[in-house]
Design an enzyme around this catalytic site. Sequence first.
Site, PDB file in Angstrom:
ATOM      1  N   GLU A  19      65.557  25.064  29.422  1.00 18.07           N
ATOM      2  CA  GLU A  19      65.561  26.469  29.840  1.00 18.07           C
ATOM      3  C   GLU A  19      66.841  27.168  29.392  1.00 18.07           C
ATOM      4  OE1 GLU A  19      64.718  26.699  34.017  1.00 18.07           O
ATOM      5  OE2 GLU A  19      65.355  28.785  34.196  1.00 18.07           O
TER       6      GLU A  19
ATOM      7  N   LYS B 145      70.679  21.174  36.205  1.00 16.28           N
ATOM      8  CA  LYS B 145      71.522  22.173  35.557  1.00 16.28           C
ATOM      9  C   LYS B 145      72.421  21.454  34.559  1.00 16.28           C
ATOM     10  CE  LYS B 145      70.333  25.975  37.671  1.00 16.28           C
ATOM     11  NZ  LYS B 145      69.864  27.156  36.937  1.00 16.28           N
TER      12      LYS B 145
ATOM     13  N   GLY C  50      63.314  30.704  40.641  1.00 14.18           N
ATOM     14  CA  GLY C  50      63.851  30.993  41.971  1.00 14.18           C
ATOM     15  C   GLY C  50      65.257  31.536  41.884  1.00 14.18           C
TER      16      GLY C  50
ATOM     17  N   LYS D  13      60.599  35.322  36.888  1.00 11.57           N
ATOM     18  CA  LYS D  13      61.279  35.641  38.152  1.00 11.57           C
ATOM     19  C   LYS D  13      60.960  37.091  38.446  1.00 11.57           C
ATOM     20  CE  LYS D  13      65.183  32.460  37.884  1.00 11.57           C
ATOM     21  NZ  LYS D  13      66.554  32.302  37.339  1.00 11.57           N
TER      22      LYS D  13
ATOM     23  N   LYS E 206      64.635  19.689  38.272  1.00 14.00           N
ATOM     24  CA  LYS E 206      65.330  20.425  37.206  1.00 14.00           C
ATOM     25  C   LYS E 206      66.817  20.161  37.352  1.00 14.00           C
ATOM     26  CE  LYS E 206      66.333  25.320  36.860  1.00 14.00           C
ATOM     27  NZ  LYS E 206      65.737  26.668  36.812  1.00 14.00           N
TER      28      LYS E 206
ATOM     29  N   ASP F 220      64.520  32.342  30.385  1.00 13.39           N
ATOM     30  CA  ASP F 220      64.709  32.879  31.723  1.00 13.39           C
ATOM     31  C   ASP F 220      65.460  34.207  31.571  1.00 13.39           C
ATOM     32  OD1 ASP F 220      65.545  33.474  34.308  1.00 13.39           O
ATOM     33  OD2 ASP F 220      66.431  31.536  34.749  1.00 13.39           O
TER      34      ASP F 220
ATOM     35  N   SER G 128      65.590  22.471  41.985  1.00 17.07           N
ATOM     36  CA  SER G 128      66.620  22.660  40.979  1.00 17.07           C
ATOM     37  C   SER G 128      67.919  22.074  41.507  1.00 17.07           C
ATOM     38  CB  SER G 128      66.762  24.166  40.707  1.00 17.07           C
ATOM     39  OG  SER G 128      67.872  24.415  39.886  1.00 17.07           O
TER      40      SER G 128
ATOM     41  N   ASP H 257      68.222  23.171  32.647  1.00 19.19           N
ATOM     42  CA  ASP H 257      68.510  24.604  32.566  1.00 19.19           C
ATOM     43  C   ASP H 257      69.990  24.788  32.269  1.00 19.19           C
ATOM     44  OD1 ASP H 257      68.710  27.330  32.826  1.00 19.19           O
ATOM     45  OD2 ASP H 257      68.046  27.421  34.927  1.00 19.19           O
TER      46      ASP H 257
END
Length: 382
Positions: free
Chosen positions: A226, A176, A303, A275, A174, A251, A148, A201
């Site tokens: 996400e 952000k 994570g 998670k 991934k 999430d 990520s 995400d």
Amino acid sequence: MKIERVELHHVEMELVHPFETSFGREFTRSCVLVSVQADGLTGWGECPVDAGPWFSSETVETAWHVLRDFLVPAVLEKNVASPGDVVDRFRRVRGHPMARAGLENAVWDLLAQAQGVSLANLLGGSRARPEHGPTVRGRRDRVPVGVSVGIEPTIKLLLNRVAQHVAEGYGRIKLKIKPGWDVDVVRATRERWPNLPLQVDANCAYTLADAPILKELDDFDLLLIEQPLHHEDIVDHAALQGQLRTPLCLDESIRSPEHARWALDIGACRVINIKVGRVGGLSAARQIHDLCAARSVPVWCGGMLETNVGRATNVALATLPNFLLPGDISASARYYREDVAAPDFVLNNDSTLSVPHGPGLGVRVIPERLAAVRLRHLALSG
Ligand code: SMG
Ligand code: MG
């Protein structure tokens, strides 16, 4: 076994590289490690809280309070034969999933050690089936992982970081995103790596009014988007999913097996990020996994910048057969210069981490390393 002693360890560790999400930039990471002792064995679990209520409403202080005053007294001096006994004892406690997870997961490690099996085995993952989805063949002794990548000051710096991780061998990235750091960033990444498995995400940074921007992301062949909307929402996400080709993944909004069922019932997502801390422990995580498997909804393991204790828990969880997408479970070297537990997790050349074979978590907390990063310590016994 009778739980004889529980210890809480508040630790703070400096990240190898600062991590920026839509809710802020982190240079250090705090959490509460929980150890439980019985019959000469010690089990470990991690509450992946942080100093402040940014990702979730829980913090180090709330977890400490709820553990010390409610959760630990519910198990101390009590006989525990299975993780379900702990879940039953915690039923009176509403909310505080990360606090519950830290202690419940420590008991899972303890029970696995007592039975002489790995945590993955106790969960039923590594020996459940001969085939475990498209990414891993045979027994699942490795789990597919990605990395990520946080928000960077410029697109050029971001591309450099992605290039570094691709060179390290990560097969899934991934990114952000947040308003103003989205379509251009994804386009630049996709142009440079046309075939790279890529996902984004937003950590709740958008509203339904931003649907036109999010629809632009449909052009980039993303694995998933996400949690674009509010951290407790499922209704707006369902409306958004109806307008997008790219699967939405929830999430923050999924904090229990019930949330997962509600979200799937109304079509709020097509993928779930599990998670273990956010959903309240390994029992709930496995329940969500099973629910999604029954509905053919793929899951993957999220994570929280964990120490090797939390990472070992995540790796064990990700051996379950419906974990069909790579997890945010990167190699230990991506997080901290020196971890509290050893051995480190190292990236294999097929973008996987190996599942430890040893009893329980398969990592060992090193007392000197723990003492070096520990800000507070509390031992509770009967
Ligand atoms: O552990 O590698 C990791 C980080 C993965 O991006 C990651 N987690 O929303 O999924 C998420 C974020 C939350 C991190 S908040 C510290
Ligand atoms: Mg997320």
